[in-house]
Enzyme design. Structure first.
Site, mmCIF file in Angstrom:
data_model
loop_
_atom_site.group_PDB
_atom_site.id
_atom_site.type_symbol
_atom_site.label_atom_id
_atom_site.label_comp_id
_atom_site.label_asym_id
_atom_site.label_seq_id
_atom_site.Cartn_x
_atom_site.Cartn_y
_atom_site.Cartn_z
ATOM 1 N N GLU A 1 5.202 -6.138 1.792
ATOM 2 C CA GLU A 1 4.781 -6.750 0.525
ATOM 3 C C GLU A 1 4.174 -5.721 -0.423
ATOM 4 O O GLU A 1 2.990 -5.781 -0.736
ATOM 5 C CB GLU A 1 3.807 -7.910 0.785
ATOM 6 C CG GLU A 1 2.725 -7.569 1.805
ATOM 7 C CD GLU A 1 1.725 -8.694 2.057
ATOM 8 O OE1 GLU A 1 2.087 -9.863 1.897
ATOM 9 O OE2 GLU A 1 0.573 -8.367 2.381
ATOM 10 N N GLY B 1 0.789 -1.230 0.000
ATOM 11 C CA GLY B 1 0.000 0.000 0.000
ATOM 12 C C GLY B 1 0.816 1.272 0.000
ATOM 13 O O GLY B 1 0.277 2.346 0.255
ATOM 14 N N TYR C 1 -1.324 -2.777 -11.937
ATOM 15 C CA TYR C 1 -2.796 -2.752 -12.039
ATOM 16 C C TYR C 1 -3.197 -2.068 -13.352
ATOM 17 O O TYR C 1 -4.023 -1.148 -13.349
ATOM 18 C CB TYR C 1 -3.407 -2.033 -10.835
ATOM 19 C CG TYR C 1 -2.955 -2.600 -9.505
ATOM 20 C CD1 TYR C 1 -3.519 -3.777 -9.009
ATOM 21 C CD2 TYR C 1 -1.960 -1.987 -8.759
ATOM 22 C CE1 TYR C 1 -3.104 -4.304 -7.790
ATOM 23 C CE2 TYR C 1 -1.540 -2.511 -7.543
ATOM 24 C CZ TYR C 1 -2.124 -3.661 -7.066
ATOM 25 O OH TYR C 1 -1.711 -4.178 -5.859
ATOM 26 N N GLY D 1 3.329 -3.754 -3.967
ATOM 27 C CA GLY D 1 3.095 -4.136 -5.357
ATOM 28 C C GLY D 1 3.205 -2.919 -6.252
ATOM 29 O O GLY D 1 4.180 -2.721 -6.979
ATOM 30 N N ARG D 2 2.181 -2.034 -6.172
ATOM 31 C CA ARG D 2 2.097 -0.883 -7.053
ATOM 32 C C ARG D 2 3.389 -0.042 -7.059
ATOM 33 O O ARG D 2 3.887 0.333 -8.116
ATOM 34 C CB ARG D 2 0.915 -0.004 -6.622
ATOM 35 C CG ARG D 2 0.616 1.145 -7.579
ATOM 36 C CD ARG D 2 -0.479 2.075 -7.022
ATOM 37 N NE ARG D 2 -1.738 1.396 -6.760
ATOM 38 C CZ ARG D 2 -2.716 1.231 -7.644
ATOM 39 N NH1 ARG D 2 -2.589 1.713 -8.870
ATOM 40 N NH2 ARG D 2 -3.831 0.616 -7.309
ATOM 41 N N CYS E 1 -17.310 2.248 -26.821
ATOM 42 C CA CYS E 1 -18.568 2.975 -26.928
ATOM 43 C C CYS E 1 -19.154 3.194 -25.542
ATOM 44 O O CYS E 1 -20.241 2.694 -25.214
ATOM 45 C CB CYS E 1 -19.548 2.184 -27.783
ATOM 46 S SG CYS E 1 -18.809 1.574 -29.304
HETATM 47 C C1 PLP Z 1 -2.878 -5.848 -3.003
HETATM 48 C C2 PLP Z 1 -2.173 -6.256 -1.788
HETATM 49 C C3 PLP Z 1 -0.833 -5.876 -1.591
HETATM 50 C C4 PLP Z 1 -0.114 -4.930 -2.516
HETATM 51 O O1 PLP Z 1 -0.663 -3.667 -2.400
HETATM 52 P P1 PLP Z 1 -0.043 -2.410 -3.205
HETATM 53 O O2 PLP Z 1 -0.990 -1.303 -2.942
HETATM 54 O O3 PLP Z 1 0.022 -2.807 -4.641
HETATM 55 O O4 PLP Z 1 1.313 -2.164 -2.636
HETATM 56 C C5 PLP Z 1 -0.195 -6.372 -0.478
HETATM 57 N N1 PLP Z 1 -0.829 -7.190 0.405
HETATM 58 C C6 PLP Z 1 -2.115 -7.561 0.246
HETATM 59 C C7 PLP Z 1 -2.753 -8.454 1.249
HETATM 60 C C8 PLP Z 1 -2.829 -7.104 -0.848
HETATM 61 O O5 PLP Z 1 -4.113 -7.455 -0.998
#
Ligand code: PLP
Length: 383
Positions: free
Chosen positions: A242, A206, A347, A244-245, A318
């Site tokens: 953990e 996050g 994403y 991601g984005r 459309c």
């Molecule tokens: C989606 C998710 C992440 C990654 O979140 P980001 O906002 O992409 O960093 C990490 N842990 C869990 C449990 C998630 O659902």
């Protein structure tokens, strides 16, 4: 008219990920959340840099086995795990299964007993966390994710047969800046150690990505300092993050060509090939996707051109929701120009409703997106 292209800048990704790794204390395990972008090149690029991968479906387990055989995912998460999902995670040798409810824990225990190996789990807890300095409370509200603290305590006191509860997982919010993310991590660890006696804590992802400012980056050095303080307070703690984005957003670009330009009741519209069925990020997050214009240098012809003022960039679907960007003052845009949408590495393609209207999918390449866009704009227009 060429097909839209996704370009992954793998060198840029490796550099960025190495900087993240270097900013965090060595003891902190850096996992990549595969759901942000499960592209095989992305996973292979990150493999030597991150400490592991967080997966959240059997499809992601399969992807990991195909792309990085022999490397068991570090975590398996997600609400609504079926018995088949849990069994697949056990078979794949996932290091920690993140359990979302007491009932899920019992089902996992029964499967682990049948398989003859205990399941090592972290309990995902929906913890109310007060962020110091911000009048903000995260978690602690009704949610499909995780279990209430009282349920977690009950699971720790009376674990079902077959499971070893090793600690706590909390992913409470997204879009956190470093100060807030550090405060949340400290609060989650404090609760986990004090209430559960946890030896392991995964404080989630996050970390913020600012689509309005492509040059801005999450302050990994500041966050690393906050995590170092946490480790000082709890020596021997196994601490995981953990994201991601914030890892992959910057490594992807979506390149496409302008099909039409028109003025509608006083506003300029730029219609590009492709659209949100390829790049759903701006529609999903409700932001204008940042873009750069590469003017067609040769053979573009005397097609219509905007006056250089604000435009709305739309795709080929459309539906009025097919908006990639709005009201950006970017200079004149004409038919045949190439638009490079930045920050399309997380994403993006993988969350897009790709079959809507059955348009062709984009192409996929690796390399430097800016050089590719410049080269594309230098070619004669084929339309
Ligand atoms: C989606 C998710 C992440 C990654 O979140 P980001 O906002 O992409 O960093 C990490 N842990 C869990 C449990 C998630 O659902």
């Amino acid at each position: 008219m060429s097909r839209p292209v996704y370009v992954h800048d793998l060198d840029g990704l490796a550099t960025h990920a190495r900087a993240i790794r270097a900013a965090l204390p060595r003891q902190v395990e850096l996992l990549y959340a595969v759901k942000a972008n499960p592209d095989p090149d992305v996973l292979r690029t990150l493999a030597p840099i991150v400490d592991g991968f967080e997966t959240a479906s059997r499809g992601e387990l399969r992807r990991m086995a195909e792309v990085l055989p022999g490397r068991a995912p570090a975590a398996y998460a997600g609400p609504g795990k079926t018995d088949e999902d849990l069994a697949a995670a056990l078979t794949a040798g996932v290091d920690r299964i993140h359990v979302e409810s007491p009932a899920e824990l019992r089902r996992l225990g029964a499967l682990a007993v049948a398989a003859g190996t205990p399941a090592r789990v972290l309990l995902r807890v929906n913890l109310p966390v007060e962020a110091p300095g911000a009048s903000l409370i995260m978690g602690g509200r009704p949610s499909p994710f995780g279990m209430d603290p009282t349920d977690a305590l009950e699971c720790v006191r009376h674990p079902p047969p077959g499971v070893e509860v090793r600690g706590v997982h909390a992913h409470l919010a997204s879009g956190l800046d470093a100060a807030l993310a550090g405060a949340v991590a400290a609060a989650v660890v404090r609760w986990s150690v004090a209430e559960v006696g946890a030896g392991e804590v995964d404080v989630g992802g996050g970390m913020a990505v600012d689509y309005a400012d492509p040059a801005a980056r999450f302050d990994w050095v500041g966050y690393g300092r906050a995590l170092a303080d946490v480790l000082d307070a709890y020596p021997g703690l196994r601490l995981r993050v953990e994201p991601g984005r914030s890892v992959t957003a910057y490594c992807g670009a979506y390149l496409t060509e302008v099909i039409d330009v028109k003025r509608s009741h006083g506003e300029w519209f730029v219609v590009v090939a492709g659209g949100t069925h390829h790049l759903r990020t701006p529609a999903a997050k409700g932001h204008p996707q940042p873009f750069t214009v590469y003017r067609r240098r040769y053979g573009g012809g005397p097609g219509p051109c905007t006056d250089g003022g604000p435009v709305t960039v739309v795709g080929q679907l459309c539906t009025p929701k097919d908006v990639l960007s709005r009201s950006s003052t970017v200079g004149p845009i004409g038919v045949g120009d190439v638009l490079l949408f930045a920050m399309a590495g997380a994403y993006a393609w993988n969350i897009s409703h790709r079959d809507f209207l059955l348009h062709d999918p984009p192409e996929f390449r690796t390399g430097d997106p800016d050089r590719m866009a410049a080269g594309w704009a230098a070619r004669p227009s084929r339309s």
